[in-house]
Design an enzyme around this catalytic site. Structure first.
Site, PDB file in Angstrom:
ATOM      1  N   ASP A  10     -10.481 -14.860  21.464  1.00 42.77           N
ATOM      2  CA  ASP A  10     -11.595 -14.101  20.892  1.00 42.77           C
ATOM      3  C   ASP A  10     -12.622 -14.998  20.219  1.00 42.77           C
ATOM      4  OD1 ASP A  10     -10.686 -11.589  21.638  1.00 42.77           O
ATOM      5  OD2 ASP A  10      -9.389 -11.415  19.893  1.00 42.77           O
ATOM      6  N   ASP A  21     -11.529  -4.010  17.803  1.00 41.99           N
ATOM      7  CA  ASP A  21     -10.235  -3.901  18.458  1.00 41.99           C
ATOM      8  C   ASP A  21      -9.591  -2.571  18.067  1.00 41.99           C
ATOM      9  OD1 ASP A  21     -10.469  -6.367  19.607  1.00 41.99           O
ATOM     10  OD2 ASP A  21      -9.419  -7.423  18.013  1.00 41.99           O
ATOM     11  N   ASP A  30      -8.680 -11.142  16.912  1.00 42.07           N
ATOM     12  CA  ASP A  30      -7.503 -11.740  16.283  1.00 42.07           C
ATOM     13  C   ASP A  30      -6.909 -12.881  17.089  1.00 42.07           C
ATOM     14  OD1 ASP A  30      -6.545 -10.310  18.400  1.00 42.07           O
ATOM     15  OD2 ASP A  30      -5.311  -8.930  17.224  1.00 42.07           O
TER      16      ASP A  30
END
Length: 1039
Positions: free
Chosen positions: A616, A291, A612
Site C-alpha cells: 500500500d 480499507d 496497512d
C-alpha cells in the site's frame, strides 16, 4: 605509520571475525554477504555453507520457531559481537540550518529588508543640524528602530513553524493548500503595503517641497542641505513604518500555533500526525478511499457458517455430525496451512472473548477448529514449522495460501485455503457426505456459488474455501510449476467468516457524506461481501446511482487494448464508484492517481487513503493524506503515511477531518482579526503622517498593539476547539478564496467603525472630553490625555473585536462556546489587565497619562460598540460586497503545475511560483474542463458505447503495462460471483422502479450499464437478455 594503523585495524577485525566464528560458527561478514543475495542464490549459498536453514540456525544457536532463548548474558554477548539491532537515526539539522530555512518565509523577507534599511538609516547623522532637528529626529529614529524589532519576534515564530514542519523525514512534493494561500496572501499584502509606504513617502516629500519651496518661496541653500536630507530620512522611516504595520508578520506564528495545538489534541483522538501539513490538508479532503477489514469492521473474525459434506450449516455444527474423514482433513488443513504465529489465546479478563493473535482471518479459522471441539496445537507440535516441505505464501495476486507436507509413506500432501471463488476454480473434486472425493463439475460449482457462496457473501461474510491435494513420492513434482501444482484440488469445505461493522462507523460515514466527502471502500473481499458491508456502513444507499465493481472489471474499464490506463476511461468510472472489491494494491494506486489527476471537475480532488500493507506504500505516498494502521500496519506503510491511526478506526479519520477544518477556520479567524487591525493601523499611520506630520499611535504603543494581534491573538484564536458544525459544510476546496465574502464584509465593516471612532477622537476628541488637544504638541511635552484616550479606545476595540473574530460564517452568537476555550478567556482578561497597567502606570515610556474612571468607561463603551456593530454588519447581505473576494485565492494555474506530477519533486514555494509564473507550464484550462464535461455527458448518454473504442490519446499511466493487467482470461469460464453479476444487472435495469419500491435480494449486483447501481429494483421474470454486441456481453458465461 599509516600502514601500521591499517594493519592494526585489520588485525582487530580478523580477531573479531574469528571470535564470531568461534562462538557462533558464523561471522558477521558471512551474514552480511548472505543478506546481499536474493532468491535462488541465497538458497544455494545456505545449502553449500550450512546444509540448510536449520543448520544455519544451529550455528547461530537459535531456533527457527522459538527464536533466541532470551538470557541476558547471551543477549549481551550477541550485542557485543553483532551490534545492536536498530536503524541509526538520521542526522538532525543544525540550529543555523533551521534559522536559514525560517528566514526564507516571504513575510519575514519583507520585514528583514525593512529592518536592514531602518537599521542603516538609524546610524545616519548628517552634520550641521540645528538643535531642533537634532532633538526631534533621533526620537523618530528610535521609534522606528524599536518598531523594526518585530521581525525578531516573528522570525522566532517562523522558526518554530519550520522546525515543526521540517522534522518529518519524507519531504512533501507540494506545500499544502493553506500554506499556498497564506503565502500568496502575504505577497499580495506585501505589495499593497509597499505601495502604501511609497505613496506615504511621496506625499510627505511633496508636502515638504511645496510648503517650503512654493508656498514659503524658500531657496535651496547649500548649507541647509543636511537639514533637508534629515527630513527626507525621517519621511523614509515613516514610510518603512507604514510598510511594517501593513505586513501581517503574525501569520507564520498563527499557523504554527494552530497546527501544533491541533496535532497535540489529535493524539488524544488516535491520530498520530507525522507530517504537520497533513493536519490542515485533511480539512480539505473530498474523497476517502478506505480499507474494509479492521477500519470499517472490528477485525475480529469469527466463523459463523460452513459448507461441509454437501450440507450448508447456518451455524457451526457439532463435530459428530460431520464425516470423520472430512473433519480430520479440515482440522489438519487449517492447523498446518496457517502462519504458526496466528494463535487463539485465553481472554485477558474473566468472561471476556479469547484473544486473537496474528492474522485475523486465520484466527477465525482456528476458532472454527476450537468450535468443533478440536485443538490445533497438537497438530502443529506433530508437524513443526521447520518440517513444512514447501509454502506458497498468500499475496494479492495469488489470493490463496498453500503448504506442502511430507507424509510418512514418502508421498506429499498440499493444503490450500483462499478466496472461495479463486480456490473453487482450481478444484476438480469435492468431499462427499461420507468424506470421500467425488467429481466436482462446473455445473456443481455454479450451483455452489448460487446456493452457498452468494448467500454467505450477501450476509456480509467473507467466504474461504479450504482444499487439499495429494502427490506421489516418485516422481517428485516440480514445485516451481505453480500453475500445475495449484490445480485439480479437492475441496474440503467453504467457511463463512463474519467481521462485524464497528458500531460507530455508520454515523461517522454519514457525517462524512454530510460534510461533502465521498467515502469509497477498497477491499480484497468479493463483490457481494463488500457490497453487503458497504450497505451496513452507509457507504451506499437504496435508490442512489453508484457503482460496485471488482478489480478485474475495474481494469477492463480503465485500460485500452495495450493494457495501458487512460485517464479519460478512469474519469468515466471514479465519480460513481463506491466499492472496489477483489482489488490489489496496484488497483488502489491506480484509483487514487486517477482521482487526483482528473480534470473533469472544477476543484481538484483531495484524496485520503488508508493502508496497512507494504504494497500500500505507493498509494499512501500518492494520496494527499495517507493513513496507516497503527495496529495492523507494517513499518513500510507507516513510513509512507502522513497520519497513523493508533486504533485502526475509521471514526478517527472523521476526527482528523474535523481538526483539519478547524485549523483552516482558526487561521481564517486570526486573519479576519489581524487584517482589521492592519487596515486601521495603516490608514491611521498614513493619515496621521500626511495630515499632522505625526502618528496618533506612538511606536511603543504600536508594538503593544502588534503584540496583541500577533502572539496573543494567535494563541487565543488558533486554539479554538473544533465543533460538529464543521462537518455540516462542504470542503473549502483548493480554489476557494482564503478570505471569504463574509470575512471581507467583517474586515471592512469593523475597520470603518474603528476609523470613524479614532478620527473623531483625533480631531474633535478634545472638545468632547473638554481636555487639551494632543495635536501639534511641542517636542518633549508630557503625554496628553487626548492621545492616551485614542490609544486606550483603539486597544479596547481590538479586544472586543477579537470576540467578534471567533465567528467567520456570519453567526450572530459570538459568545457560543467561549468558555470552552480557557486560553481565549485568559488572554482577553489578561490583555485587559495589562492595558490598565500600561495606561495608569506606563507614563512617558508608553506615552500615556492616567485616566479617570469616567474616561475609562467611555473607552470601554466605545470598545463594546464593536459587538453591537458586529450584529449590524451581520444583517448586510454578502451579495453587495463582491470586492476583495479573491484575496489569497489559488487559481487553477497555481494548483498543479506540471512539475508537481513527479512525486520526487522538492517542496514548491508558492511565492517563488508567484514571482516566476512565466517559467511554469500550467495544466488544464477552463476550456479543457468544459470539454471533459461534454465528453462525460456524451459517455453517459451513450451507455458506455465508447468503452470498446477508446481514444487514441496517449496514456498518462504508462507505469503499469504488465501483461497481468490485460484482460485475457484463458481459464474455463466459471459463472462465479463476479461473472454472474452483469447478467442480473441487465435484468434489473430492464425493470427499474421508483425509489419507493422494495429492494431486491442483496445477492444480485445491480450494476446499471450507465455506471450506477440502484438497490430499489423489483425482480421480474420478463428480463431482457443483453445482445452479443453489448460491451458487458464478454463477461457473461454459459453453463
Amino acid at each position: 605509520m599509516g600502514d601500521m594503523s591499517n594493519s592494526d585495524f585489520y588485525t582487530k577485525n580478523q580477531r573479531k571475525e574469528s571470535s564470531h566464528a568461534a562462538v557462533f560458527g558464523c561471522s558477521l561478514m558471512e551474514l552480511r554477504s548472505l543478506m546481499e543475495l536474493r532468491s535462488t542464490e541465497a538458497l544455494v549459498k545456505i545449502q553449500e555453507d550450512y546444509g540448510d536453514v536449520e543448520g544455519l540456525c544451529k550455528r547461530l544457536k537459535t531456533s527457527p520457531t522459538e527464536g533466541l532463548a532470551g538470557s541476558p548474558p547471551d543477549l549481551e554477548k550477541r550485542r557485543e559481537l553483532f551490534g545492536k539491532n536498530l536503524i541509526p537515526p538520521k542526522k538532525p539539522k543544525t540550529f543555523l540550518q533551521l534559522v536559514w530555512e525560517a528566514l526564507q518565509d516571504v513575510t519575514l523577507i519583507i520585514l528583514e529588508v525593512a529592518a536592514l534599511i531602518s537599521l542603516g538609516l538609524s546610524f545616519y547623522h548628517p552634520p550641521g543640524e540645528t538643535s531642533r532637528e537634532g532633538d526631534s529626529n533621533p526620537r523618530k529614529q528610535d521609534g522606528a528602530a524599536a518598531m523594526e524589532m518585530q521581525p525578531l519576534k516573528s522570525a522566532e515564530g517562523g522558526e518554530t513553524e519550520e522546525k515543526e514542519r521540517k522534522k518529518p523525514s519524507a519531504p512533501k512534493k507540494e506545500k499544502s493548500v493553506l500554506q499556498g494561500k497564506l503565502t500568496k496572501l502575504a505577497v499580495q499584502i506585501g505589495k499593497a503595503g509597499l505601495l502604501m509606504s511609497a505613496i506615504t513617502v511621496i506625499i510627505l516629500v511633496l508636502y515638504f517641497a511645496i510648503d517650503n519651496f512654493v508656498l514659503q518661496k524658500q531657496q535651496w541653500l547649500p548649507e541647509c542641505t543636511p537639514i533637508y536630507i534629515q527630513y527626507f530620512v525621517k519621511f523614509f522611516i515613516i514610510g518603512v513604518t507604514v510598510l511594517v504595520v501593513a505586513v501581517p508578520e503574525g501569520l507564520p506564528l498563527a499557523v504554527t500555533i494552530s497546527l501544533a495545538y491541533s496535532v497535540k489534541k489529535m493524539m488524544k483522538d488516535n491520530n498520530l500526525v507525522r507530517h504537520l501539513d497533513a493536519c490542515e490538508t485533511m480539512g480539505n479532503a473530498t474523497a476517502i478511499c478506505s480499507d474494509k477489514t479492521g477500519t470499517l469492521t472490528t477485525n475480529r473474525m469469527t466463523a459463523v457458517q460452513c459448507f461441509v459434506g454437501d450440507v450448508h450449516y447456518k451455524e457451526i455444527p457439532e463435530p459428530q455430525v460431520l464425516p470423520p474423514k472430512s473433519l480430520d482433513l479440515l482440522v489438519h488443513s487449517i492447523s498446518i496451512n496457517s502462519a504458526y504465529t496466528s494463535k487463539i489465546l485465553p481472554a485477558d479478563k474473566e468472561g471476556g472473548l479469547p484473544k486473537q493473535v496474528g492474522n485475523k482471518t486465520e484466527c477465525g479459522l482456528l476458532g472454527l477448529v476450537l468450535d468443533l471441539k478440536r485443538d490445533y496445537q497438537p497438530v502443529r507440535n506433530q508437524i513443526p514449522e521447520e518440517k513444512l516441505y514447501k509454502v506458497y505464501t498468500f499475496n494479492s495476486v495469488r489470493k490463496s495460501m498453500s503448504t506442502v507436507v511430507k507424509m510418512p509413506d514418502g508421498s506429499f500432501r498440499m493444503y490450500s485455503k483462499g478466496a472461495s471463488e479463486i480456490v473453487l476454480k482450481k478444484c476438480g473434486k469435492i468431499l462427499s457426505e461420507v468424506g470421500e472425493p467425488r467429481v466436482f463439475r462446473p455445473r456443481d460449482k455454479d450451483e455452489m456459488v448460487k446456493k452457498v457462496i452468494e448467500p454467505m457473501a450477501c450476509d456480509g461474510l467473507r467466504t474461504i474455501c479450504v482444499a487439499y491435494r495429494d502427490f506421489p513420492a516418485n516422481p517428485e513434482p516440480n514445485w516451481d510449476d505453480e500453475s500445475n501444482i495449484l490445480s485439480d484440488l479437492v475441496a474440503i469445505c467453504v467457511v463463512g467468516i463474519e467481521d462485524p461493522v464497528r458500531p460507530e462507523v455508520p454515523d461517522a460515514i454519514q457525517r462524512c457524506q454530510r460534510a461533502g466527502i465521498t467515502v469509497r471502500m477498497v477491499t480484497g473481499d468479493n463483490i457481494n461481501t463488500a457490497r453487503a458491508i458497504a450497505i451496513k456502513c452507509g457507504i451506499i444507499h437504496p435508490g442512489e446511482d453508484f457503482l460496485c465493481i471488482d478489480g478485474k472489471e475495474f481494469n477492463r474499464r480503465i485500460r485500452n487494448e495495450k493494457g495501458e490506463v487512460e485517464q479519460e476511461r478512469i474519469d468515466k468510472v471514479w465519480p460513481k464508484l463506491r466499492v472496489l472489491a477483489r482489488s490489489s494494491p496496484t488497483d488502489k494506486h491506480t484509483l487514487v492517481k486517477g482521482i487526483i489527476d482528473s480534470t473533469m471537475v472544477d476543484q481538484r480532488q483531495v484524496v485520503a487513503v488508508t493502508g496497512d500493507g507494504t504494497n500500500d506504500g505507493p498509494a499512501l505516498k500518492k494520496a494527499d493524506v495517507g493513513f496507516a494502521m497503527g495496529i495492523a500496519g507494517t513499518d513500510v506503510a507507516k513510513e509512507a503515511s502522513d497520519i497513523i491511526l493508533t486504533d485502526d478506526n475509521f471514526s478517527s479519520i472523521v476526527k482528523a477531518v474535523m481538526w483539519g477544518r478547524n485549523v483552516y477556520d482558526s487561521i481564517s479567524k486570526f486573519l479576519q482579526f489581524q487584517l482589521t487591525v492592519n487596515v486601521v493601523a495603516v490608514i491611521v499611520a498614513f493619515t496621521g503622517a500626511c495630515v499632522t506630520q505625526d502618528s496618533p499611535l506612538k511606536a511603543v504603543q504600536m508594538l503593544w498593539v502588534n503584540l496583541i494581534m500577533d502572539t496573543f491573538a494567535s494563541l487565543a484564536l488558533a486554539t479554538e476547539p473544533p465543533t460538529l458544525s464543521l462537518l455540516k459544510r462542504r470542503p473549502y476546496g483548493r480554489n476557494k478564496p482564503l478570505i471569504s465574502s463574509t470575512m471581507t464584509k467583517n474586515i471592512c465593516g469593523h475597520a470603518i467603525y474603528q476609523l470613524v471612532i479614532i478620527f473623531t477622537l483625533l480631531f474633535v476628541g478634545e472638545k468632547i472630553f473638554d481636555i487639551d488637544s494632543g495635536r501639534n504638541a511641542p517636542l518633549h511635552s508630557p503625554p496628553s490625555e487626548h492621545y492616551t484616550i485614542i490609544f486606550n479606545t483603539f486597544v479596547m476595540m481590538q479586544l472586543f473585536n477579537e470576540i467578534n473574530a471567533r465567528k467567520i460564517h456570519g453567526e450572530r452568537n459570538v459568545f457560543e462556546g467561549i468558555f470552552g476555550n480557557p486560553i481565549f478567556c485568559s488572554i482577553v482578561f489578561g490583555t485587559f489587565a495589562v492595558q490598565i497597567v500600561i495606561v495608569q502606570f506606563g507614563g512617558k515610556p508608553f506615552s500615556c497619562t492616567p485616566l479617570d474612571t469616567e474616561k475609562w468607561m467611555w473607552c470601554v463603551f466605545l470598545g463594546m460598540g464593536e459587538l453591537l456593530w458586529g450584529q449590524l454588519i451581520s444583517t448586510v447581505p454578502n451579495s453587495r460586497l463582491r470586492f476583495l473576494r479573491r484575496a489569497g485565492q489559488l487559481s487553477q494555474k497555481d494548483e498543479l503545475p506540471e512539475e508537481d506530477m513527479n512525486e520526487d519533486n522538492e517542496e514548491i514555494d508558492h511565492a517563488e511560483r508567484e514571482l516566476r509564473r512565466g517559467q511554469i507550464l500550467w495544466f488544464r484550462g477552463l476550456n479543457r474542463i468544459q470539454t471533459q464535461i461534454r465528453v462525460v455527458n456524451a459517455f453517459r448518454s451513450s451507455l458506455y458505447e465508447g468503452l470498446e473504442k477508446p481514444d487514441s490519446r496517449t496514456s498518462i499511466h504508462n507505469f503499469m503495462t504488465h501483461p497481468e493487467f490485460r484482460i485475457e482470461d484463458s481459464t474455463p469460464n466459471i459463472p462465479l460471483i463476479d461473472d454472474t453479476d452483469d447478467d442480473s444487472s441487465r435484468r434489473n435495469r430492464a425493470n427499474r422502479k421508483p425509489p419507493g419500491s422494495q429492494p431486491t435480494s442483496p445477492n444480485k449486483n445491480n450494476n446499471a450499464i450507465s455506471g450506477g447501481i440502484n438497490l430499489s429494483l423489483a425482480p421480474s421474470k420478463s428480463a431482457a437478455l443483453s445482445s452479443p454486441a453489448s460491451p458487458l456481453h464478454s463477461l457473461e458465461t454459459s453453463l
